[in-house]
Design a protein around this motif. Structure first.
Motif, PDB file in Angstrom:
ATOM      1  N   TYR A  29       0.673  -1.195   0.045  1.00 16.02           N
ATOM      2  CA  TYR A  29       0.053   0.175  -0.026  1.00 16.02           C
ATOM      3  C   TYR A  29       0.891   1.149  -0.122  1.00 16.02           C
ATOM      4  O   TYR A  29       1.988   1.310   0.405  1.00 16.02           O
ATOM      5  CB  TYR A  29      -1.140   0.058   1.254  1.00 16.02           C
ATOM      6  N   GLU A  35      -5.532   9.643   2.082  1.00 14.50           N
ATOM      7  CA  GLU A  35      -6.049   8.234   1.255  1.00 14.50           C
ATOM      8  C   GLU A  35      -5.017   7.227   1.370  1.00 14.50           C
ATOM      9  O   GLU A  35      -3.807   7.591   1.519  1.00 14.50           O
ATOM     10  CB  GLU A  35      -5.986   8.622  -0.263  1.00 14.50           C
ATOM     11  N   THR A  37      -3.969   3.543  -0.744  1.00 20.49           N
ATOM     12  CA  THR A  37      -4.237   2.611  -1.754  1.00 20.49           C
ATOM     13  C   THR A  37      -3.618   1.238  -1.609  1.00 20.49           C
ATOM     14  O   THR A  37      -2.323   1.307  -1.372  1.00 20.49           O
ATOM     15  CB  THR A  37      -3.809   3.015  -3.101  1.00 20.49           C
ATOM     16  N   PHE A  39      -2.522  -2.446  -3.205  1.00 21.00           N
ATOM     17  CA  PHE A  39      -2.283  -3.169  -4.426  1.00 21.00           C
ATOM     18  C   PHE A  39      -2.247  -4.346  -4.443  1.00 21.00           C
ATOM     19  O   PHE A  39      -1.426  -5.246  -3.445  1.00 21.00           O
ATOM     20  CB  PHE A  39      -0.768  -2.788  -5.009  1.00 21.00           C
ATOM     21  N   LYS A  65     -13.235   4.325  -1.786  1.00 16.19           N
ATOM     22  CA  LYS A  65     -13.426   5.412  -2.666  1.00 16.19           C
ATOM     23  C   LYS A  65     -13.571   4.657  -3.974  1.00 16.19           C
ATOM     24  O   LYS A  65     -14.224   5.381  -4.807  1.00 16.19           O
ATOM     25  CB  LYS A  65     -12.220   6.371  -2.628  1.00 16.19           C
ATOM     26  N   MET A  67     -12.087   1.396  -7.002  1.00 15.87           N
ATOM     27  CA  MET A  67     -11.252   0.074  -7.626  1.00 15.87           C
ATOM     28  C   MET A  67     -10.727   0.467  -8.744  1.00 15.87           C
ATOM     29  O   MET A  67     -11.634   0.912  -9.684  1.00 15.87           O
ATOM     30  CB  MET A  67     -11.932  -1.284  -7.072  1.00 15.87           C
ATOM     31  N   GLN A  68      -9.499   0.605  -9.092  1.00 17.74           N
ATOM     32  CA  GLN A  68      -8.975   0.510 -10.620  1.00 17.74           C
ATOM     33  C   GLN A  68      -8.132  -0.824 -10.965  1.00 17.74           C
ATOM     34  O   GLN A  68      -7.819  -1.540 -10.034  1.00 17.74           O
ATOM     35  CB  GLN A  68      -8.226   1.607 -10.650  1.00 17.74           C
ATOM     36  N   ARG A  75      -6.206  -1.802  -7.756  1.00 17.87           N
ATOM     37  CA  ARG A  75      -5.762  -0.889  -6.893  1.00 17.87           C
ATOM     38  C   ARG A  75      -6.980  -0.264  -6.133  1.00 17.87           C
ATOM     39  O   ARG A  75      -8.092  -0.102  -6.592  1.00 17.87           O
ATOM     40  CB  ARG A  75      -5.244   0.253  -7.603  1.00 17.87           C
ATOM     41  N   PHE A  76      -7.136  -0.592  -4.743  1.00 16.94           N
ATOM     42  CA  PHE A  76      -8.076  -0.331  -4.037  1.00 16.94           C
ATOM     43  C   PHE A  76      -7.945   1.038  -3.058  1.00 16.94           C
ATOM     44  O   PHE A  76      -6.890   0.977  -2.435  1.00 16.94           O
ATOM     45  CB  PHE A  76      -8.727  -1.538  -2.981  1.00 16.94           C
ATOM     46  N   THR A  77      -8.606   2.225  -3.274  1.00 18.70           N
ATOM     47  CA  THR A  77      -8.303   3.359  -2.627  1.00 18.70           C
ATOM     48  C   THR A  77      -9.535   3.616  -1.503  1.00 18.70           C
ATOM     49  O   THR A  77     -10.632   3.488  -1.638  1.00 18.70           O
ATOM     50  CB  THR A  77      -8.482   4.591  -3.539  1.00 18.70           C
ATOM     51  N   GLU A  79     -10.435   6.169   1.863  1.00 12.72           N
ATOM     52  CA  GLU A  79     -10.243   7.596   2.569  1.00 12.72           C
ATOM     53  C   GLU A  79      -9.963   7.384   4.184  1.00 12.72           C
ATOM     54  O   GLU A  79     -10.647   6.222   4.685  1.00 12.72           O
ATOM     55  CB  GLU A  79     -11.527   8.250   2.604  1.00 12.72           C
TER      56      GLU A  79
END
Length: 82
Positions: A29, A35, A37, A39, A65, A67-68, A75-77, A79
């Motif tokens: 992370y 924030e 993120t 991985f 927030k 995921m991409q 990638r999970f973001t 807050e």
């Protein structure tokens, strides 16, 4: 760069390790401002469930927030509220 408290890392790892390959206990992370993120390689297996994302958000005292998928990884973001 900041790291999470080891006890918080361990709580999150208990949730996410079931989505990783066997005997792969990694928590990657990066924290930026308010924030964080996480991985996870696509090759690790399944994407994390909404329920488990909420559990992680609760541990972080924050909110999920988004995921991409970037460069062969999830990638999970979140807050941060810690």
């Amino acid at each position: 760069m900041t790291n999470l408290d080891k006890s918080v890392e361990e709580e999150i790892l208990v949730i996410v390790e079931k989505y990783q390959k066997e005997n792969t206990k990694l928590l990657n992370y990066i924290i930026t401002d308010d924030e964080i993120t996480f991985f996870s390689p696509l090759g690790n297996g399944n994407s994390i469930t909404v329920e488990d994302l909420q559990k992680v958000a609760d541990i972080l005292k924050g909110s999920f927030k988004g995921m991409q998928i970037v460069n062969q990884e999830y990638r999970f973001t979140f807050e941060l509220g810690l």
